[in-house]
Design an enzyme around this catalytic site. Structure first.
Site, PDB file in Angstrom:
ATOM      1  N   ASP A 241      30.328  39.589  39.615  1.00 37.47           N
ATOM      2  CA  ASP A 241      31.690  39.795  39.109  1.00 37.47           C
ATOM      3  C   ASP A 241      32.183  38.582  38.342  1.00 37.47           C
ATOM      4  O   ASP A 241      31.631  37.492  38.443  1.00 37.47           O
ATOM      5  CB  ASP A 241      32.642  40.054  40.286  1.00 37.47           C
ATOM      6  CG  ASP A 241      32.631  41.506  40.699  1.00 37.47           C
ATOM      7  OD1 ASP A 241      32.002  42.315  39.993  1.00 37.47           O
ATOM      8  OD2 ASP A 241      33.239  41.831  41.738  1.00 37.47           O
TER       9      ASP A 241
ATOM     10  N   LYS B 249      34.960  41.410  33.970  1.00 36.63           N
ATOM     11  CA  LYS B 249      35.556  40.861  32.750  1.00 36.63           C
ATOM     12  C   LYS B 249      35.300  39.365  32.667  1.00 36.63           C
ATOM     13  O   LYS B 249      35.596  38.625  33.579  1.00 36.63           O
ATOM     14  CB  LYS B 249      37.074  41.071  32.785  1.00 36.63           C
ATOM     15  CG  LYS B 249      37.501  42.373  32.179  1.00 36.63           C
ATOM     16  CD  LYS B 249      39.003  42.478  32.197  1.00 36.63           C
ATOM     17  CE  LYS B 249      39.402  43.661  33.042  1.00 36.63           C
ATOM     18  NZ  LYS B 249      40.795  43.724  33.378  1.00 36.63           N
TER      19      LYS B 249
ATOM     20  N   MET C 192      46.083  38.846  43.309  1.00 38.43           N
ATOM     21  CA  MET C 192      46.399  39.504  42.029  1.00 38.43           C
ATOM     22  C   MET C 192      47.905  39.509  41.762  1.00 38.43           C
ATOM     23  O   MET C 192      48.452  40.499  41.256  1.00 38.43           O
ATOM     24  CB  MET C 192      45.849  40.945  42.017  1.00 38.43           C
ATOM     25  CG  MET C 192      44.334  40.988  42.114  1.00 38.43           C
ATOM     26  SD  MET C 192      43.662  42.613  42.409  1.00 38.43           S
ATOM     27  CE  MET C 192      43.842  42.787  44.186  1.00 38.43           C
TER      28      MET C 192
HETATM   29  N1  SAH Z   1      37.331  39.718  47.020  1.00 35.62           N
HETATM   30  C1  SAH Z   1      38.140  38.615  46.546  1.00 35.62           C
HETATM   31  C2  SAH Z   1      39.433  39.079  45.903  1.00 35.62           C
HETATM   32  C3  SAH Z   1      39.222  39.847  44.615  1.00 35.62           C
HETATM   33  S1  SAH Z   1      40.718  40.340  43.868  1.00 35.62           S
HETATM   34  C4  SAH Z   1      38.422  37.665  47.722  1.00 35.62           C
HETATM   35  O1  SAH Z   1      38.139  38.015  48.877  1.00 35.62           O
HETATM   36  O2  SAH Z   1      38.905  36.548  47.486  1.00 35.62           O
HETATM   37  C5  SAH Z   1      40.960  39.050  42.690  1.00 35.62           C
HETATM   38  C6  SAH Z   1      42.066  38.130  43.124  1.00 35.62           C
HETATM   39  O3  SAH Z   1      41.592  37.223  44.102  1.00 35.62           O
HETATM   40  C7  SAH Z   1      42.617  37.244  42.025  1.00 35.62           C
HETATM   41  O4  SAH Z   1      43.577  37.929  41.247  1.00 35.62           O
HETATM   42  C8  SAH Z   1      43.256  36.144  42.830  1.00 35.62           C
HETATM   43  O5  SAH Z   1      44.478  36.551  43.392  1.00 35.62           O
HETATM   44  C9  SAH Z   1      42.280  36.006  43.984  1.00 35.62           C
HETATM   45  N2  SAH Z   1      41.301  34.929  43.778  1.00 35.62           N
HETATM   46  C10 SAH Z   1      39.972  35.049  43.714  1.00 35.62           C
HETATM   47  N3  SAH Z   1      39.376  33.838  43.576  1.00 35.62           N
HETATM   48  C11 SAH Z   1      40.367  32.937  43.569  1.00 35.62           C
HETATM   49  C12 SAH Z   1      40.421  31.508  43.497  1.00 35.62           C
HETATM   50  N4  SAH Z   1      39.309  30.785  43.368  1.00 35.62           N
HETATM   51  N5  SAH Z   1      41.625  30.899  43.544  1.00 35.62           N
HETATM   52  C13 SAH Z   1      42.765  31.611  43.680  1.00 35.62           C
HETATM   53  N6  SAH Z   1      42.774  32.953  43.750  1.00 35.62           N
HETATM   54  C14 SAH Z   1      41.603  33.604  43.708  1.00 35.62           C
END
Ligand code: SAH
Length: 252
Positions: free
Chosen positions: A44, A66, A179
Site C-alpha cells: 500500500d 495511491k 483519516m
Molecule cells: N491500517 C492503518 C490505517 C490505514 S488508514 C493503521 O493501522 O495504522 C490510513 C490512515 O492511517 C491515515 O489517513 C492516517 O490517519 C493514519 N496513518 C497511517 N500511517 C500514519 C503515520 N505514519 N502517521 C500518522 N498517521 C498515519
C-alpha cells in the site's frame, strides 16, 4: 500445533502483514522475516521505502495504493491479484501500513482468500492510532483522564454520518481519528455541536515514525476555524489526555 508466525511461507500462501507506522525498527520480527523471504510483495501507499528495501532483490513488487498521484487499484482488483498470485504458487506478502485489520480492509482480503481456500496468515502490526500518540509523547490512556478511548475514521464527519456524535462525546473522553486531516474542521464542528468544549485540546501527529514526523497542538476552536491544519497522513487526538504530553523525543 500452530505454525509459528515467522515460519517461511509455503508456495501459494499469502501473509497479510502489518508494516507499522513507517520506521523499520517498528516492524514485528515476523513481518521482517516474511518481507525478506517472499516471491512477491503487494504493498500500500503508506508502506515506507525503507521497509520495501528489506525485500530480496528478486522479489516482485506490486503497488496497490495511491503514490505520487497515481490512482489506486480497486479493492476487487487487489483481491483478484492476491488470489491469482497464490494460485500461481507464489509466496505472497500483502503489506499494509499499521495493522492490516485497523481501517485497512484486511478483513475483506482475508474473506476473499478464504473463499478460494487459499492458505493465509495474518501478522498484526503496530497501528498508527497507537504509535503516533506514543511517539509524540501522548499516552492514549491515562488514569488521570480516561478509562475508555475510541478509534474512529474522520471520513464520517463530512458524508452522511453513521455515528451518533452526542453518544460518542458522552462515552469517550479520548477520540483518536484516522483519516481525519481533510475533514478536520468538520470533525471539530461535529464535536463542539455535540457538546464538547471548544477549548478541548487537539493533537495532530503527522507522518509518525518517519523523517517527516511532526506534532502540532491546538484546540477544537482552532481546528474549526482552520488555524490548526492537518496534513495527511495524520492521526488526530482529541481530549484532555493531550495535556499529559511530554515531548520526550525533543527533550534536550
Ligand atoms: N491500517 C492503518 C490505517 C490505514 S488508514 C493503521 O493501522 O495504522 C490510513 C490512515 O492511517 C491515515 O489517513 C492516517 O490517519 C493514519 N496513518 C497511517 N500511517 C500514519 C503515520 N505514519 N502517521 C500518522 N498517521 C498515519
Amino acid at each position: 500445533m500452530l505454525k509459528s508466525l515467522d515460519s517461511p511461507l509455503e508456495a501459494g500462501e499469502v501473509a497479510l502483514v502489518g508494516a507499522g507506522p513507517g520506521d523499520v525498527s517498528l516492524l514485528t520480527f515476523a513481518a521482517h522475516k516474511l518481507i525478506s523471504d517472499c516471491d512477491v510483495i503487494v504493498y500500500d501507499a503508506l508502506v515506507s521505502d525503507d521497509i520495501l528495501a528489506l525485500a530480496h532483490d528478486k522479489a516482485e513488487r506490486i503497488s496497490a495504493g495511491k503514490r505520487g498521484g497515481r490512482a489506486s487499484a480497486s479493492q476487487e482488483d487487489i483481491c483478484a491479484t492476491l488470489i491469482a498470485l497464490a494460485k500461481q504458487g507464489k509466496r505472497v506478502v500483502r503489506l499494509k501500513g499499521g495493522d492490516p485489520f485497523v481501517f485497512g480492509r484486511g478483513g475483506e482480503e482475508m474473506r476473499a482468500l478464504a473463499a478460494e481456500n487459499i492458505t493465509f496468515r495474518v501478522i498484526p502490526g503496530i497501528t498508527s492510532g497507537v504509535a503516533a500518540p506514543a511517539l509524540a509523547g501522548i499516552p492514549v490512556t491515562d488514569r488521570t483522564t480516561n478509562a475508555t478511548l475510541a478509534f474512529l475514521t474522520g471520513h464520517e464527519a463530512s458524508e452522511k454520518s453513521r455515528m451518533d456524535w452526542q453518544a460518542l462525546v458522552a462515552a469517550f473522553p479520548v477520540l483518536v481519528f484516522y483519516m481525519g486531516a481533510k475533514n478536520l474542521p468538520q470533525i471539530a464542528m461535529r464535536l463542539t455541536d455535540a457538546g464538547l468544549s471548544a477549548n478541548t485540546p487537539v493533537a495532530i501527529i503527522h507522518a509518525a515514525g518517519t523523517q517527516d514526523e511532526s506534532c502540532e497542538i491546538g484546540t477544537l476552536q482552532e481546528a474549526k476555524s482552520k488555524q490548526l491544519i492537518a496534513q495527511s497522513p495524520a492521526i488526530v487526538v482529541v481530549g484532555d489526555v493531550v495535556d499529559c504530553r511530554i515531548d520526550w523525543q525533543n527533550k534536550s
